[in-house]
Design an enzyme around this catalytic site. Structure first.
Site, PDB file in Angstrom:
ATOM      1  NE  ARG A  76      17.342  49.616  25.643  1.00  0.00           N
ATOM      2  CZ  ARG A  76      17.332  50.904  25.981  1.00  0.00           C
ATOM      3  NH1 ARG A  76      17.280  51.270  27.246  1.00  0.00           N
ATOM      4  NH2 ARG A  76      17.367  51.827  25.046  1.00  0.00           N
ATOM      5  CD  GLN A 107      15.275  62.771  22.956  1.00  0.00           C
ATOM      6  OE1 GLN A 107      14.452  62.629  23.846  1.00  0.00           O
ATOM      7  NE2 GLN A 107      14.920  63.010  21.704  1.00  0.00           N
ATOM      8  CG  ASN A 108      18.758  57.452  19.729  1.00  0.00           C
ATOM      9  OD1 ASN A 108      17.693  57.653  20.307  1.00  0.00           O
ATOM     10  ND2 ASN A 108      18.868  57.419  18.415  1.00  0.00           N
ATOM     11  CB  VAL A 109      21.478  54.886  25.377  1.00  0.00           C
ATOM     12  CG1 VAL A 109      20.925  56.046  26.205  1.00  0.00           C
ATOM     13  CG2 VAL A 109      20.373  53.841  25.160  1.00  0.00           C
ATOM     14  CG  ASP A 110      21.627  53.708  19.204  1.00  0.00           C
ATOM     15  OD1 ASP A 110      22.474  54.590  18.955  1.00  0.00           O
ATOM     16  OD2 ASP A 110      20.484  53.704  18.694  1.00  0.00           O
ATOM     17  CG  HIS A 125      18.473  60.467  27.507  1.00  0.00           C
ATOM     18  ND1 HIS A 125      17.369  60.314  26.722  1.00  0.00           N
ATOM     19  CD2 HIS A 125      18.303  61.619  28.184  1.00  0.00           C
ATOM     20  CE1 HIS A 125      16.540  61.347  26.910  1.00  0.00           C
ATOM     21  NE2 HIS A 125      17.096  62.155  27.788  1.00  0.00           N
ATOM     22  CB  CYS A 155      33.722  50.143  41.675  1.00  0.00           C
ATOM     23  SG  CYS A 155      34.947  51.405  41.281  1.00  0.00           S
ATOM     24  CB  CYS A 158      35.375  52.657  45.682  1.00  0.00           C
ATOM     25  SG  CYS A 158      33.785  52.602  44.851  1.00  0.00           S
ATOM     26  N   GLY A 195      13.151  62.041  14.482  1.00  0.00           N
ATOM     27  CA  GLY A 195      12.806  60.756  15.099  1.00  0.00           C
ATOM     28  C   GLY A 195      12.659  60.782  16.602  1.00  0.00           C
TER      29      GLY A 195
HETATM   30  P1  NAD Z   1      10.247  57.424  21.168  1.00  0.00           P
HETATM   31  O1  NAD Z   1      10.301  55.934  21.091  1.00  0.00           O
HETATM   32  O2  NAD Z   1       9.424  58.056  22.196  1.00  0.00           O
HETATM   33  O3  NAD Z   1       9.737  58.012  19.767  1.00  0.00           O
HETATM   34  C1  NAD Z   1      10.256  57.580  18.547  1.00  0.00           C
HETATM   35  C2  NAD Z   1       9.844  58.563  17.475  1.00  0.00           C
HETATM   36  O4  NAD Z   1      10.487  58.183  16.269  1.00  0.00           O
HETATM   37  C3  NAD Z   1       8.320  58.595  17.197  1.00  0.00           C
HETATM   38  O5  NAD Z   1       7.907  59.945  17.124  1.00  0.00           O
HETATM   39  C4  NAD Z   1       8.215  57.926  15.822  1.00  0.00           C
HETATM   40  O6  NAD Z   1       7.159  58.471  15.044  1.00  0.00           O
HETATM   41  C5  NAD Z   1       9.538  58.267  15.205  1.00  0.00           C
HETATM   42  N1  NAD Z   1      10.021  57.357  14.173  1.00  0.00           N
HETATM   43  C6  NAD Z   1       9.769  56.027  14.025  1.00  0.00           C
HETATM   44  N2  NAD Z   1      10.410  55.542  12.945  1.00  0.00           N
HETATM   45  C7  NAD Z   1      11.099  56.593  12.400  1.00  0.00           C
HETATM   46  C8  NAD Z   1      11.958  56.725  11.270  1.00  0.00           C
HETATM   47  N3  NAD Z   1      12.261  55.683  10.481  1.00  0.00           N
HETATM   48  N4  NAD Z   1      12.483  57.953  11.022  1.00  0.00           N
HETATM   49  C9  NAD Z   1      12.189  59.020  11.808  1.00  0.00           C
HETATM   50  N5  NAD Z   1      11.377  58.940  12.881  1.00  0.00           N
HETATM   51  C10 NAD Z   1      10.849  57.739  13.181  1.00  0.00           C
HETATM   52  O7  NAD Z   1      11.748  57.907  21.248  1.00  0.00           O
HETATM   53  P2  NAD Z   1      12.401  59.197  21.898  1.00  0.00           P
HETATM   54  O8  NAD Z   1      11.609  60.413  21.579  1.00  0.00           O
HETATM   55  O9  NAD Z   1      13.824  59.140  21.511  1.00  0.00           O
HETATM   56  O10 NAD Z   1      12.278  59.009  23.484  1.00  0.00           O
HETATM   57  C11 NAD Z   1      12.411  57.775  24.101  1.00  0.00           C
HETATM   58  C12 NAD Z   1      13.547  57.667  25.104  1.00  0.00           C
HETATM   59  O11 NAD Z   1      13.974  56.305  25.059  1.00  0.00           O
HETATM   60  C13 NAD Z   1      14.761  58.457  24.785  1.00  0.00           C
HETATM   61  O12 NAD Z   1      15.171  59.010  25.978  1.00  0.00           O
HETATM   62  C14 NAD Z   1      15.820  57.479  24.322  1.00  0.00           C
HETATM   63  O13 NAD Z   1      17.033  57.673  25.036  1.00  0.00           O
HETATM   64  C15 NAD Z   1      15.327  56.134  24.732  1.00  0.00           C
HETATM   65  N6  NAD Z   1      15.460  55.124  23.652  1.00  0.00           N
HETATM   66  C16 NAD Z   1      16.653  55.001  22.984  1.00  0.00           C
HETATM   67  C17 NAD Z   1      16.792  54.073  21.958  1.00  0.00           C
HETATM   68  C18 NAD Z   1      18.113  53.992  21.224  1.00  0.00           C
HETATM   69  O14 NAD Z   1      19.151  54.340  21.780  1.00  0.00           O
HETATM   70  N7  NAD Z   1      18.112  53.586  19.959  1.00  0.00           N
HETATM   71  C19 NAD Z   1      15.724  53.247  21.606  1.00  0.00           C
HETATM   72  C20 NAD Z   1      14.521  53.372  22.316  1.00  0.00           C
HETATM   73  C21 NAD Z   1      14.413  54.336  23.321  1.00  0.00           C
HETATM   74 ZN    ZN Z   2      33.972  53.107  42.538  1.00  0.00          ZN
END
Ligand code: NAD
Ligand code: ZN
Length: 247
Positions: A76, A107-110, A125, A155, A158, A195
């Site tokens: 990833r 919620q994104n980790v990117d 997250h 680590c 530790c 999103g």
């Molecule tokens: P999800 O994949 O469950 O849902 C994505 C949502 O984004 C959908 O509702 C979809 O309709 C919508 N979407 C798609 N394209 C879009 C756009 N161009 N603009 C706006 N909305 C759009 O994602 P989630 O709800 O974030 O939950 C999934 C979990 O997975 C989260 O906890 C997240 O941390 C993780 N995740 C993170 C990444 C990242 O960091 N980029 C990527 C995938 C999943």
């Molecule tokens: Zn440690």
């Protein structure tokens, strides 16, 4: 609930212009236009070596096969390394200058919000670019080579194993982060949900907190979600096209 189409009504613009306290919750959809696959939107990362994402990204898998979990996270990171923030990330970075009280919760980790210039992002997250020690919790930045090497072994303090500093399925969101986000949601006037499929709790509860406290809630998503009915307005469109329309 009103459907706004791909223009922003004068009423919504006015709310935006007059708001002082704003919270934005983002999910994988905000990074979709950068080319980061969402999990539920049919992206290729939904399945890894035949395993669904919620199996490979799980606390159980961490115990069973840490090496495999690292392989998935290395993959990833490899995908995200080449990726740039999009117009949605950039719009949100500008919004932080505009409001007296602005909180961005993701919620994104990117790390793409920070790459676009957002500061103090509440990462519910965690972050793909960090590892942490499974015993002493020391954090390691995976962008620096030395840490990358040491993560393979142990680590430096530790000797315990390192794991991705990301909240996996079956784990709980770190208390401090969620509490700060909930406090911001409880005091905001305007809450954006951008999103996210709004299926992952407790993140999905933040708009409910905002709504219960009297905020106006706007969803930005090309599709309806379980939160759509709770929202005061749903702008059906892509984040990178919709968010820049507000200012
Ligand atoms: P999800 O994949 O469950 O849902 C994505 C949502 O984004 C959908 O509702 C979809 O309709 C919508 N979407 C798609 N394209 C879009 C756009 N161009 N603009 C706006 N909305 C759009 O994602 P989630 O709800 O974030 O939950 C999934 C979990 O997975 C989260 O906890 C997240 O941390 C993780 N995740 C993170 C990444 C990242 O960091 N980029 C990527 C995938 C999943
Ligand atoms: Zn440690």
């Amino acid at each position: 609930m009103t459907n706004q189409g791909l223009s922003i009504s004068a009423a919504l613009r006015k709310r935006f212009a007059e708001a002082r306290r704003v919270v934005v919750l983002t999910g994988a959809g905000v990074s979709a236009e950068s080319g980061v696959p969402t999990f539920r939107g049919g992206g290729q990362s939904a399945v890894w070596k035949g395993m669904p994402f919620d199996k490979i990204s799980s606390a159980a898998m961490l115990e069973r096969n840490l090496a495999e979990v690292w392989e998935w996270f290395d993959y990833r990171r490899g995908v995200i390394e080449k990726i740039e923030p999009n117009a949605a990330h950039r719009a949100l970075a500008r919004w932080q200058e505009r409001f007296e009280d602005f909180t961005l919760v993701t919620q994104n980790v990117d790390g793409l919000h920070q790459a676009a210039g957002s500061r103090d992002v509440i990462e519910l997250h965690g972050n793909l670019w960090r590892a942490r020690c499974m015993s002493c919790r020391r954090k390691y930045d995976l962008r620096d080579r030395e840490s990358e090497a040491s993560r393979t072994y142990a680590c430096a303090d530790c000797g315990s194993y390192l794991r991705p500093d990301v909240v996996l399925f079956g784990e709980i969101v770190p208390g401090g982060a969620f509490e700060r986000a909930a406090a911001a949601a409880a005091r905001c006037e305007l809450c954006f949900v951008v999103g996210t499929s709004a299926l992952v709790y407790p993140a999905a509860g933040l708009p409910e907190v905002a709504k219960a406290a009297g905020a106006y809630v706007i969803e930005v998503n090309p599709e309806r979600t379980p939160l759509s009915d709770l929202c005061d307005a749903c702008v059906q469109g892509k984040a990178g096209e919709v968010l820049p329309l507000f200012c």
